[in-house]
Design an enzyme around this catalytic site. Structure first.
Site, mmCIF file in Angstrom:
data_model
loop_
_atom_site.group_PDB
_atom_site.id
_atom_site.type_symbol
_atom_site.label_atom_id
_atom_site.label_comp_id
_atom_site.label_asym_id
_atom_site.label_seq_id
_atom_site.Cartn_x
_atom_site.Cartn_y
_atom_site.Cartn_z
ATOM 1 N N HIS A 278 28.396 64.189 50.134
ATOM 2 C CA HIS A 278 29.544 63.645 49.390
ATOM 3 C C HIS A 278 29.143 62.958 48.094
ATOM 4 O O HIS A 278 28.121 62.290 48.008
ATOM 5 C CB HIS A 278 30.462 62.791 50.265
ATOM 6 C CG HIS A 278 29.890 61.504 50.794
ATOM 7 N ND1 HIS A 278 29.972 60.323 50.102
ATOM 8 C CD2 HIS A 278 29.260 61.212 51.950
ATOM 9 C CE1 HIS A 278 29.421 59.361 50.832
ATOM 10 N NE2 HIS A 278 28.980 59.869 51.944
ATOM 11 N N GLU A 324 34.652 60.901 50.949
ATOM 12 C CA GLU A 324 34.226 60.771 52.348
ATOM 13 C C GLU A 324 34.412 59.336 52.820
ATOM 14 O O GLU A 324 34.831 59.092 53.936
ATOM 15 C CB GLU A 324 32.752 61.182 52.482
ATOM 16 C CG GLU A 324 32.261 61.272 53.933
ATOM 17 C CD GLU A 324 31.802 59.954 54.534
ATOM 18 O OE1 GLU A 324 31.719 59.871 55.765
ATOM 19 O OE2 GLU A 324 31.527 58.993 53.793
ATOM 20 N N GLU A 325 34.099 58.382 51.929
ATOM 21 C CA GLU A 325 34.015 56.988 52.367
ATOM 22 C C GLU A 325 35.333 56.370 52.795
ATOM 23 O O GLU A 325 35.388 55.657 53.780
ATOM 24 C CB GLU A 325 33.385 56.109 51.269
ATOM 25 C CG GLU A 325 31.923 56.426 50.969
ATOM 26 C CD GLU A 325 30.991 56.132 52.130
ATOM 27 O OE1 GLU A 325 31.469 55.704 53.186
ATOM 28 O OE2 GLU A 325 29.776 56.337 51.972
ATOM 29 N N ASP A 354 24.277 63.659 55.109
ATOM 30 C CA ASP A 354 24.896 62.374 54.762
ATOM 31 C C ASP A 354 24.242 61.274 55.594
ATOM 32 O O ASP A 354 24.918 60.495 56.253
ATOM 33 C CB ASP A 354 26.412 62.451 55.022
ATOM 34 C CG ASP A 354 27.122 61.163 54.610
ATOM 35 O OD1 ASP A 354 26.514 60.344 53.893
ATOM 36 O OD2 ASP A 354 28.287 60.975 55.026
ATOM 37 N N HIS A 425 26.044 50.933 52.473
ATOM 38 C CA HIS A 425 27.276 50.250 52.012
ATOM 39 C C HIS A 425 27.021 48.855 51.435
ATOM 40 O O HIS A 425 27.912 48.008 51.472
ATOM 41 C CB HIS A 425 28.310 50.147 53.149
ATOM 42 C CG HIS A 425 28.803 51.472 53.649
ATOM 43 N ND1 HIS A 425 29.787 51.594 54.615
ATOM 44 C CD2 HIS A 425 28.488 52.737 53.291
ATOM 45 C CE1 HIS A 425 30.021 52.877 54.854
ATOM 46 N NE2 HIS A 425 29.248 53.594 54.057
HETATM 47 ZN ZN LIG Z 1 28.094 58.802 53.529
#
Ligand SMILES: [Zn+2]
Length: 458
Positions: A278, A324-325, A354, A425
């Site tokens: 992604h 995606e997130e 990913d 993240h």
């Molecule tokens: Zn990811």
């Protein structure tokens, strides 16, 4: 005659079981080339350092679509954009302080999708829980008017034994649905302990979603150090009051795109081996491990095949998914388009990357039993890169989950996961966390596997 038939049958069985010698030698070439001439790090460096964070709907996410499309075209690939509407959530100010304890700063970050607090913030008592059962037992009498603090750490034994993704799945439920559970009992906000396997006081964001049946309350994640502080104060029996200011906004959806490019198959161009990562990232860091690395592995695979002039029998299609997130809109758009064209079952495999770019350890796959053993044998050429092990798993990736749910065989590249959730993240997800050699090894594994399946089938 019988002897030569037997011989033919034996060769045919060997090819079915172990793949053709032709495919094996080309896979060797792909691996050699990538390990010696990788440009994956250079591509990732532009995506992360020059473009930066790429949250869906942001200007940078748009720049990433434009730049990757142009770059693939510069490499001689016919890159296309598949338009998709994506959410546009914008982080604002975020501030936490313990008004009960000399206004000590609490380092926290809003969860993606959270609503804002009132402009002057929320000040309320903090109540700690480690499970939804505990929350239910406390009930409205104890929860109403308070800030619920979900304090459950990742299981570090699982993380250290290589089960980091399973440990993440367990710990992440409070991030996803904790706010609405707390709101059900009258809480005014919820704050989780960051879903993290390590911390240097870096908060870990991530998506949350509201249950439409409950009032919406602001949701944040504090660092594990701050979670420990609050826990220690509460354990002393003290009253802990938190002042919380969050000013995120959800703006109207924005048009964005998946970026798609492919090497057309020479014999069965309508049969597709999809490779995907992604393009979007969270906004705190520059998304080097999540998932700039995966996106550039996909781009680099196409570049290498093009550069070597290798055209497999079936099509290898690279997809850089958007969103995606915080929505998976790109993954769904890709699937819905394929379904409308009745092309879902033309996908003979979907391979997702990913999970960062630490040295590769293998692939998870939906294959089981004899098919799994056969894959391990067929992919033996990959052991030159690292001891690659194939392991069965129901889920092999988020963006490709609509395809695998529909029965398409799935694969997920697995780099060593033990430190992935140290940075995932956070503001620390930056290019310096990437080892160029390991990135090339992962790319070689992805490219060789995609090629073997595209050449010899599954
Ligand atoms: Zn990811």
């Amino acid at each position: 005659m019988i002897r030569s038939y037997k011989r033919f049958a034996a060769i045919a069985a060997a090819v079915l079981c172990s793949g053709s010698a032709f495919a094996q030698s080309n896979a060797d070439r792909i691996i050699d080339y990538e390990l010696a001439n990788s440009r994956a790090y250079e591509t990732l460096s532009h995506l992360t350092d020059n473009i930066g964070p790429r949250l869906s709907g942001s200007k940078n996410a748009g720049l990433a679509v434009t730049w990757t499309t142009k770059t693939l075209r510069d490499w001689g690939l016919n890159a296309q954009n598949q338009a998709v509407m994506v959410p546009h959530w914008v982080r604002g100010v975020e501030h936490g302080s313990l008004v009960s304890h000399n206004d000590q700063k609490i380092v926290l970050t809003a969860l993606g999708g959270s609503i804002a607090t009132p402009a002057n913030g929320i000040t309320a008592d903090v109540i700690e829980v480690a499970s939804y059962d505990e929350l239910a037992k406390l009930g409205r009498a104890k929860i109403a008017g308070k800030i619920v603090f979900y304090n459950r750490a990742m299981d570090m034994q699982m993380v250290e034994s290589g089960q980091a993704f399973a440990a993440y799945s367990e710990a992440v439920e409070f991030r996803s649905t904790g706010a609405s559970h707390a709101a059900e009992y009258g809480a005014v906000a919820s704050v989780i302990r960051s879903v993290a396997s390590a911390s240097l006081r870096t908060p870990h964001t991530g998506a949350m979603r509201y249950d439409e049946k409950q009032p919406k309350i602001p949701a944040a994640a504090m660092t594990t150090e701050d979670a420990d502080l609050v826990h220690r104060l509460l354990a002393k029996g003290e009253r802990v009051r938190l002042h919380l200011v969050l000013t995120p906004k959800t703006l109207p959806d924005v048009e964005s795109a998946n970026v798609i490019a492919e090497i057309r198959g020479s014999e069965h161009p309508d049969e597709v081996v999809l490779i995907g990562g992604h393009l979007d990232s969270w906004d705190l860091g520059t998304g080097a491990i999540d998932d700039g690395a995966g996106a550039v592995m996909v781009m680099e695979t196409l570049r290498v095949l093009k550069e070597l002039g290798i055209q497999p029998k079936r099509t290898i299609r690279g997809v850089l998914f958007m969103n995606e997130e915080n929505g998976l809109r790109g993954g769904h758009k890709y699937f819905d388009t394929a379904a409308a064209r009745e092309e879902v079952h033309k996908h003979i495999a979907a391979i997702e990357t990913d999970a960062g770019a630490a040295p590769p350890v293998g692939f998870i796959t939906t294959l089981e039993g004899a098919a799994l053993s056969r894959m391990q044998i067929r992919a033996r050429v990959l052991s030159r890169i690292a001891p690659i092990v194939f392991t069965s798993s129901k889920h092999t990736g988020a963006d490709t989950s609509p395809l695998t749910d529909a029965g398409v065989p799935g694969f997920g590249l697995v780099p060593d996961p033990r430190h992935y959730f140290d940075f995932h993240h956070t503001p620390a997800d930056t290019l310096d966390k990437i080892d160029p050699k390991a990135l090339a090894q992962n790319t070689a594994a992805l490219a060789a596997l995609a090629y073997l399946i595209a050449e010899d089938g599954l």
